[in-house]
Design a protein around this motif. Structure first.
Motif: not given
Length: 183
Positions: A29-36, A41-44
């Protein structure tokens, strides 16, 4: 036979994957949200929306873009405050009238007829809410002398007509269109 082997392999691997996900719910639940959040905020954030419709519609190597860049290099458009905009896509308070010569004819040899059409446009009156509007009411004014801006071809035709009337040149002035052939 092969289908059954693949089916059993996929069924058992998805069973173990589901079991792993159910035993570690916080991680999934947390890893996909943190990666998003990180990628958003940086790459996209480096990507900008494209505002030029022509880039979205026509490829960069299309013949239309090559011809337009060639035309702009040979006949640059002066979009200053002292000239009339000539580009088709520039916004403005002006209209266009396209005149064609008969088949095989040259429109530049019909200067007198073009000037007659121009005079009719200048003399045209439109009644709207009790007021008669003319070309002078709606035209784009120059900043220097507050006169209506006219197309350069009309100005050239009027200069030729004045030269012919003042008898300072021949009655037939050769005017031709600059033709070009692209590779």
């Amino acid at each position: 036979m092969l289908r059954q082997v693949i089916h059993r392999g996929l069924k058992s691997s998805f069973y173990w994957l589901g079991l792993f996900v159910s035993r570690h719910p916080v991680f999934f639940l947390t890893v996909p949200a943190v990666l998003t959040i990180i990628f958003g905020s940086t790459v996209l954030s480096r990507f900008k929306p494209e505002t030029d419709l022509e880039i979205l519609v026509a490829p960069t190597h299309s013949l239309a873009k090559i011809e337009r860049s060639l035309a702009n290099s040979l006949f640059p458009i002066d979009q200053s405050k002292h000239k009339l905009y000539s580009d088709l896509h520039t916004p403005g308070r002006y209209g266009r009238l396209i005149l064609l010569a008969k088949s095989g004819g040259n429109i530049l040899e019909l200067a007198e007829q073009v000037l007659q059409v121009h005079k009719k446009v200048l003399d045209m009156r439109v009644n709207y809410k009790g007021f008669n509007y003319t070309f002078a009411h709606l035209c784009v004014l120059s900043h220097r002398d507050k006169r209506c801006l006219l197309d350069d071809i009309i100005t050239i035709f009027e200069d030729i007509r004045l030269a012919v009337l003042s008898n300072s040149t021949f009655s037939k002035v050769p005017v031709s269109y600059p033709n070009t052939t692209l590779k």
